[in-house]
Design a protein around this motif. Structure first.
Motif, mmCIF file in Angstrom:
data_model
loop_
_atom_site.group_PDB
_atom_site.id
_atom_site.type_symbol
_atom_site.label_atom_id
_atom_site.label_comp_id
_atom_site.label_asym_id
_atom_site.label_seq_id
_atom_site.Cartn_x
_atom_site.Cartn_y
_atom_site.Cartn_z
ATOM 1 N N ALA A 1 4.471 11.644 61.840
ATOM 2 C CA ALA A 1 4.605 10.615 60.824
ATOM 3 C C ALA A 1 6.213 10.454 60.941
ATOM 4 C CB ALA A 1 4.333 11.421 59.463
ATOM 5 N N SER B 1 -1.882 5.504 56.917
ATOM 6 C CA SER B 1 -1.306 6.600 56.257
ATOM 7 C C SER B 1 -1.026 8.490 57.556
ATOM 8 C CB SER B 1 -1.501 6.965 54.494
ATOM 9 O OG SER B 1 -2.449 7.366 55.006
ATOM 10 N N THR C 1 -3.257 11.415 56.001
ATOM 11 C CA THR C 1 -4.809 11.522 55.793
ATOM 12 C C THR C 1 -5.693 10.633 56.505
ATOM 13 O OG1 THR C 1 -3.935 9.915 54.114
ATOM 14 C CG2 THR C 1 -3.078 12.092 53.639
ATOM 15 N N ARG D 1 7.055 2.367 52.172
ATOM 16 C CA ARG D 1 5.980 3.901 52.050
ATOM 17 C C ARG D 1 6.632 5.229 52.421
ATOM 18 N NH1 ARG D 1 0.638 4.926 51.798
ATOM 19 N NH2 ARG D 1 1.225 6.235 53.527
ATOM 20 N N GLU E 1 6.162 7.583 49.868
ATOM 21 C CA GLU E 1 4.437 8.366 50.359
ATOM 22 C C GLU E 1 3.553 8.857 50.863
ATOM 23 O OE1 GLU E 1 0.935 8.157 48.482
ATOM 24 O OE2 GLU E 1 2.928 7.854 47.087
ATOM 25 N N THR E 2 4.588 8.447 52.635
ATOM 26 C CA THR E 2 4.508 9.156 53.852
ATOM 27 C C THR E 2 4.818 10.383 53.519
ATOM 28 O OG1 THR E 2 4.763 7.557 55.035
ATOM 29 C CG2 THR E 2 4.686 9.295 56.336
ATOM 30 N N GLU F 1 2.731 12.280 50.817
ATOM 31 C CA GLU F 1 1.050 12.636 51.261
ATOM 32 C C GLU F 1 1.135 14.272 52.675
ATOM 33 O OE1 GLU F 1 -0.332 9.390 52.793
ATOM 34 O OE2 GLU F 1 -0.416 8.266 51.327
#
Length: 512
Positions: free
Chosen positions: A248, A296, A298, A317, A320-321, A324
Motif C-alpha cells: 500500500a 483499499s 482490505t 486517503r 485511512e490507508t 486499515e
C-alpha cells in the motif's frame, strides 16, 4: 563490554601472567608490519596511556623494534605506564619520552617533529574501559598527529569512542585501521564511532569458548546466518505458499514509490505481490505480474504481510490507508509517510508483528528529539523506539540497526551498508524486500536484518551511480551469492566509505 571483560578475566586466570597481553601484542605488531610494508628502517610512534591498552602498544613496539624499526613511546602518564611493557620496549632498543614537553632518558619530547618523521602512529591511549572523552593532554597529542597526517593504527578501538554504544564524546582518534582482540566491540560497528575505526582486523586471542555462553548486546550477521534464514521453495510450493506480499504505497504525486516497493518485494522472493493504491497503471506497466487493485488494502485480497507508507503523501486517503493496514492481523511494515501518519497507540496494541523502518530524521520525530541526538546515539535511539512502540525497529543510516521490543535481545548491526544506497527510492526497495520476507514467514527481526543485509550487498553490486531500480535488480545476484555458498565478493566499497563494513561482512563477527 561486560561480556568481553568477563571472558578476558576467565582466560587470564588459566594462563601465565602476561600471556594474554603478549598474544594481543604479537597480532598487533604483525598488523602494523603489514601496513608498513617493511619494518626495518621505519619509524613508529606509540601513544601510550596508563592501562592495558598502553601495555599492548608497548609490547607490540618491542616486536617492531626487534625487527629493525625505530620505535618511540610517548607516555601520557609516565608514572602509570605498563612496567613490563616499557621494560620490553627498552630491552628491544626502543625509547620512551613523556608527553608533551618533559624529558625521559635524556630525549627531549619534541612531539611535532617526532610525529612528522613517523611512518606510523599506534594509538594505545585508552581501551574498552575509557569513558566520557579524552583528557586535555591526549587531545593536544591527537591534534599534533592530525596535523602531521601520519596514519594511525588503533589498539582494540580508537581512543575517545565508547566501546559499548558507538558514541563519541568530544575529540577521538581517527584511525586508518583498528586491530581489535577477541571479539568485535559494538563501537567498531556502530556510527559515529565506526567512522573513526577505519579498516578493522580481528585478532584471535582465544576468547571464543568464553564468549559463547553469554548473550552479547550486539550481533552482526554473516553470509551463513542470512543464508539460513532465506526461504527456499519446496517441490509442492505455489505462489500462495511462498507468500503474498501486500503493498500500500504511492500516490498521484509519488507513483514511483509504489513501483520501487513492488520491485523490492518481487526481487525479494515473494510468490506474488498485491498492490493497492492509485498507482496501478504505472505498477502494472513496469511489473505485469503484479496483482493490482485501485481500492483499499482490505479490498485487494489476502496477503501474508503488508508494507504501508512509501509515497502515500498527504492526500485524504493516506491516513485511512495506514489505519486499515495496521488493523489487519498479519505482519506489517510501516515506512516513510506511514510513520508520520500512524497512530502510536494502535501500533502498540497490535498482536501481529510490526516493523518500523525510520531514518534518523523520522526516528527523531517519533522520539520527540533532534535528529543530531539520534545520529549521536544510534544504539540508544533504536532501543528506545522498539521499547516505546513495542515493535521491531530498523533504524536506517550509515549503520543500520535492528532492535526488538524485548530489551534483553541483542541489537543487530548490518555490516554491508554503503554510501551508494543514499539515493532516492532506495528505502522503498528495502521496504518491499523486508515485506516479502515477512510474507514468507520470517520472524520480524530476522526479516528486517536479512533484508538490510541483502540490500547493502545489492547497493555495492549496483554501484557506482546506481538508481534504486538498479539496486532492486541486483538483489537477484546477491541472493544467489549468499545462498550458494561460494561467497563471491560484491564490488568493493569505494575508498571514501572505508573498509569496515566489507571487512566485517566477508569475515563476519558473529557476536560482539
Amino acid at each position: 563490554m561486560r561480556t568481553v571483560r568477563a571472558a578476558e578475566r576467565e582466560l587470564m586466570a588459566r594462563l601465565p601472567r602476561g600471556a594474554l597481553m603478549r598474544r594481543a601484542a604479537a597480532g598487533l605488531a604483525a598488523a602494523c608490519a603489514g601496513l608498513l610494508g617493511r619494518t626495518y628502517g621505519t619509524r613508529v610512534v606509540l601513544l601510550v596511556g596508563s592501562g592495558d591498552n598502553g601495555g599492548d602498544a608497548l609490547f607490540a613496539g618491542a616486536h617492531l623494534a626487534r625487527r629493525g624499526a625505530g620505535v618511540t613511546a610517548v607516555l601520557l602518564n609516565p608514572e602509570k605506564a605498563h612496567e613490563a611493557g616499557l621494560a620490553a620496549l627498552r630491552a628491544a632498543g626502543g625509547r620512551a619520552v613523556a608527553a608533551p614537553s618533559s624529558v625521559v632518558e635524556g630525549v627531549p619530547a619534541d612531539l611535532p617533529a617526532l610525529i612528522r618523521r613517523a611512518d606510523l602512529v599506534v594509538d594505545g591511549i585508552v581501551g574498552i574501559g575509557g569513558r566520557g572523552g579524552l583528557r586535555p593532554d591526549a587531545v593536544e597529542v591527537l591534534r599534533v598527529v592530525q596535523e602531521a597526517g601520519v596514519p594511525v593504527v588503533a589498539v582494540d578501538l580508537p581512543s575517545g569512542v565508547d566501546a559499548d554504544t558507538g558514541e563519541v564524546h568530544g575529540v577521538a582518534v581517527r584511525a586508518a585501521a583498528t586491530v581489535t582482540f577477541g571479539a568485535y566491540k559494538p563501537g567498531l560497528l556502530i556510527d559515529p564511532a565506526r567512522e573513526h575505526a577505519g579498516a578493522v582486523r580481528l585478532i584471535d586471542i582465544g576468547l571464543g569458548p568464553y564468549l559463547e555462553a553469554a548473550e552479547p548486546p550486539v550481533r552482526a550477521p554473516r553470509h551463513a546466518d542470512v543464508a539460513a534464514l532465506l526461504p527456499r521453495p519446496a517441490a509442492e510450493s505455489d505462489k500462495y505458499r511462498r507468500g503474498v506480499t501486500g503493498i500500500a504505497a504511492g500516490s498521484a504525486r509519488y507513483p514511483g514509490a509504489a513501483v520501487l516497493a513492488v520491485a523490492g518485494a518481487l526481487r525479494g522472493g515473494a510468490g506474488a505481490v498485491r498492490y493497492a493504491g492509485p498507482a496501478t497503471d504505472v505498477v502494472i506497466a513496469r511489473f505485469p505480474e503484479t496483482l493490482v487493485s485501485a481500492g483499499s488494502p482490505t479490498e485487494a485480497g489476502r496477503a501474508q504481510a503488508w508494507v504501508v507508507g512509501p509515497g502515500l503523501g498527504d492526500g485524504p486517503r493516506a491516513a485511512e490507508t495506514v489505519r486499515e493496514v495496521l488493523a489487519l492481523d498479519v505482519p506489517v511494515l510501516v515506512d516513510a509517510d506511514g510513520l508520520r501518519l500512524m497512530d502510536a497507540e494502535r501500533v502498540r496494541e497490535r498482536t501481529a508483528p510490526t516493523v518500523l523502518t525510520p531514518h534518523a530524521g523520522e526516528a527523531a520525530a517519533l522520539l520527540g528529539t533532534a535528529r543530531g541526538e539520534v545520529e549521536a546515539a544510534r544504539l540508544a535511539s533504536v532501543r528506545e523506539l522498539a521499547r516505546r512502540y513495542r515493535a521491531t525497529v530498523l533504524l536506517k543510516g550509515s549503520t543500520t540497526l535492528v532492535a526488538e521490543p524485548d530489551e534483553d535481545r541483542p541489537v543487530r548491526v548490518n555490516p554491508t551498508g554503503t554510501g551508494w544506497l543514499a539515493t532516492a527510492g532506495s528505502g522503498d526497495v528495502l521496504s518491499g524486500l523486508i515485506g516479502s520476507l515477512l510474507a514468507a514467514g520470517l520472524a520480524a527481526p530476522d526479516a528486517a536484518m536479512a533484508g538490510a543485509y541483502l540490500h547493502g550487498l545489492a547497493g555495492r553490486l549496483a554501484a557506482p551511480l546506481a538508481s534504486a531500480l538498479d539496486v532492486a535488480e541486483a538483489l537477484r545476484r546477491v541472493w544467489e551469492d549468499v545462498t550458494d555458498g561460494t561467497r563471491r565478493a560484491p564490488r568493493p566499497v569505494p575508498p571514501t566509505r572505508r573498509a569496515t563494513g566489507r571487512d566485517v561482512a566477508e569475515r563476519g563477527p558473529g557476536t560482539t
